[in-house]
Design an enzyme around this catalytic site. Structure first.
Site, PDB file in Angstrom:
ATOM      1  N   HIS A   1       0.850  -1.184   0.000  1.00 15.46           N
ATOM      2  CA  HIS A   1       0.000   0.000   0.000  1.00 15.46           C
ATOM      3  C   HIS A   1       0.890   1.240   0.000  1.00 15.46           C
ATOM      4  O   HIS A   1       1.854   1.335   0.776  1.00 15.46           O
ATOM      5  CB  HIS A   1      -0.904   0.005   1.231  1.00 15.46           C
ATOM      6  CG  HIS A   1      -2.054   0.947   1.138  1.00 15.46           C
ATOM      7  ND1 HIS A   1      -1.902   2.315   1.284  1.00 15.46           N
ATOM      8  CD2 HIS A   1      -3.375   0.741   0.896  1.00 15.46           C
ATOM      9  CE1 HIS A   1      -3.079   2.902   1.152  1.00 15.46           C
ATOM     10  NE2 HIS A   1      -3.992   1.975   0.912  1.00 15.46           N
ATOM     11  N   HIS A   2       0.582   2.186  -0.884  1.00 11.97           N
ATOM     12  CA  HIS A   2       1.459   3.337  -1.083  1.00 11.97           C
ATOM     13  C   HIS A   2       1.547   4.235   0.147  1.00 11.97           C
ATOM     14  O   HIS A   2       2.497   5.024   0.286  1.00 11.97           O
ATOM     15  CB  HIS A   2       0.976   4.147  -2.294  1.00 11.97           C
ATOM     16  CG  HIS A   2       2.059   4.893  -2.995  1.00 11.97           C
ATOM     17  ND1 HIS A   2       3.253   5.248  -2.384  1.00 11.97           N
ATOM     18  CD2 HIS A   2       2.143   5.382  -4.267  1.00 11.97           C
ATOM     19  CE1 HIS A   2       4.018   5.921  -3.244  1.00 11.97           C
ATOM     20  NE2 HIS A   2       3.362   6.010  -4.388  1.00 11.97           N
ATOM     21  N   SER A   3       0.595   4.146   1.051  1.00 11.26           N
ATOM     22  CA  SER A   3       0.691   4.950   2.273  1.00 11.26           C
ATOM     23  C   SER A   3       1.841   4.480   3.155  1.00 11.26           C
ATOM     24  O   SER A   3       2.326   5.237   4.006  1.00 11.26           O
ATOM     25  CB  SER A   3      -0.615   4.887   3.072  1.00 11.26           C
ATOM     26  OG  SER A   3      -0.837   3.592   3.586  1.00 11.26           O
TER      27      SER A   3
END
Length: 419
Positions: free
Chosen positions: A119-121
């Site tokens: 997940h890019h977060s």
């Protein structure tokens, strides 16, 4: 019921990735045998070393997301075996409310492709690659010696805002977006290719990708040109992408707005470790005023000079304190913005005897109804690769135009050295 604990809320720089349910995959194309059990054990060790990877996101009553860990075991390595080039792998189902990382090993006719999705977060490209290096290092130890070194447990990475505050980086008057404002509502624009749909998909969907790959000789020529002209390779690739976009848009009097991320790890003082921050990036901007007389090398020089000036003045470092760039949609009244990420040279990774990484590619998943358009580049095994992740109707045209332009630049530089 399983016990759970909240790690922290997402910072503003991370929340846009939760809002779009953005997962990024990095795939390795492998020649040679893969020990599935050893890869599974190496993945378990990675999750043990970085417990935050075993978390999920929950949205509170205030609308904000936070990272939560629970006592549930991660599903572990997924293995998909396929025969024949026409065989389709089952679709990947990403749910940020259940898991933030996924490892799939696809074996097609004996050739393996492990792909790590994050997940890019939680991670940018540099962060993600460091995790993959750790994964392959543990895998190599397991295959070669039967054991791995004791696991070091890492804390959850800090958000960009904390890293900047710890280093005394403060918000300035300029954001960097000012130079794009002259193009807003200044032209009679064609319909945007990134107009949002009325409804977003429930789960993240793969963005189609087209790509081109240059030979080692062409790649070396481009690098040599950049050294000789004292321009950054990022500047030259940016110029090639912008020139191709300008040609294909067929709106010669309309400038091309350009936005790109800058890795701040070695810019900030003290430097930021590879996995110490989720997305330690700044945003650089440029407005490409192109006409039929524009020289791509001079355009690259201006992009490079603009970048260096913004960096020296601290504008790029604090840009995220002003705004969060969006992958989706387009600012009203603005020509379609080009987004490009140069991932640089991919260093070699440890692999056991008989196993070789021969190629790599990226994947983007979003749960959005707007068209996504992202260019990326990297040099793997001495060859430059440009990827275009796009919902547009003819992404191959864009890639072909960039490919032709870069090969032409390479050929001209090679000829100039001979003469």
């Amino acid at each position: 019921m399983f016990a759970s604990s909240a790690i922290r809320k997402l910072a503003r720089s991370e929340e846009m990735f939760a809002e779009t349910q953005n997962f990024v995959g990095l795939a390795a194309h492998v020649e040679g045998p893969v020990d599935v059990d050893a890869l599974s054990d190496a993945f378990d060790a990675l999750l043990e070393s970085h417990p935050v990877l075993n978390g999920h996101l929950e949205q509170g009553p205030d609308g904000r997301y936070e990272i939560v860990l629970d006592d549930l075991m991660h599903q572990g390595l997924e293995v998909v075996e396929l025969e024949g080039s026409d065989a389709q792998a089952p679709p990947l189902i990403f749910d940020q409310g259940s898991a933030l990382v996924h490892l799939r090993l696809t074996i097609r006719d004996g050739q393996a492709q492990p792909t790590l999705y994050i997940h890019h977060s939680l991670a940018d490209g540099h962060h993600q690659f460091s995790l993959i290096e750790e994964l392959f290092s543990s895998y190599t130890d397991l295959v070669s010696t039967g054991s791995i070194r004791p696991v070091t447990v890492h804390p959850a990475p800090d958000p960009l805002e904390v890293v900047l505050a710890d280093r005394g980086v403060q918000k300035l008057h300029r954001s960097g977006l000012e130079r794009l404002m002259t193009a807003m509502f200044a032209y009679d624009l064609p319909p945007s290719r990134r107009t949002p749909a009325d409804v977003n998909p429930v789960l993240p969907q793969l963005v189609p990708m087209a790509f081109c790959k240059l030979s080692e000789e062409d790649t070396d020529n481009l690098i040599d040109l950049c050294r000789a002209r004292k321009i950054g390779l990022n500047g030259l690739l940016s110029a090639a992408v912008l020139m191709a976009e300008w040609q294909l848009r067929d709106t010669p009097n309309i400038p091309v707005p350009y936005v790109y991320p800058v890795d701040l790890r070695y810019v900030l003082s003290p430097p930021v470790a590879a996995t110490a921050c989720t997305n330690p990036v700044g945003i650089a901007t440029y407005l490409a005023e192109i006409d039929r007389d524009t020289d791509v090398v001079e355009l690259a020089r201006d992009i490079t000079d603009t970048f260096r000036k913004d960096l020296s003045e601290g504008v790029i470092q604090q840009s995220f304190l002003h705004f969060s760039p969006q992958y989706v949609g387009n600012p009203p009244g603005m020509p379609d913005v080009v987004m490009f990420t140069d991932n640089g040279i991919v260093p070699p990774m440890r692999t056991p005897p008989g196993m070789e990484l021969v190629a790599s590619h990226g994947e983007f998943y979003f749960a959005v109804g707007a068209g996504i358009e992202i260019y990326t580049s990297k040099i793997f095994a001495g060859q430059l690769m440009i990827e275009y992740h796009s919902h547009g109707p003819n992404p191959e045209k864009s890639v072909a135009a960039i490919d032709a332009l870069l090969r032409s630049i390479s050929a001209k530089h090679a000829a100039s050295r001979v003469s």
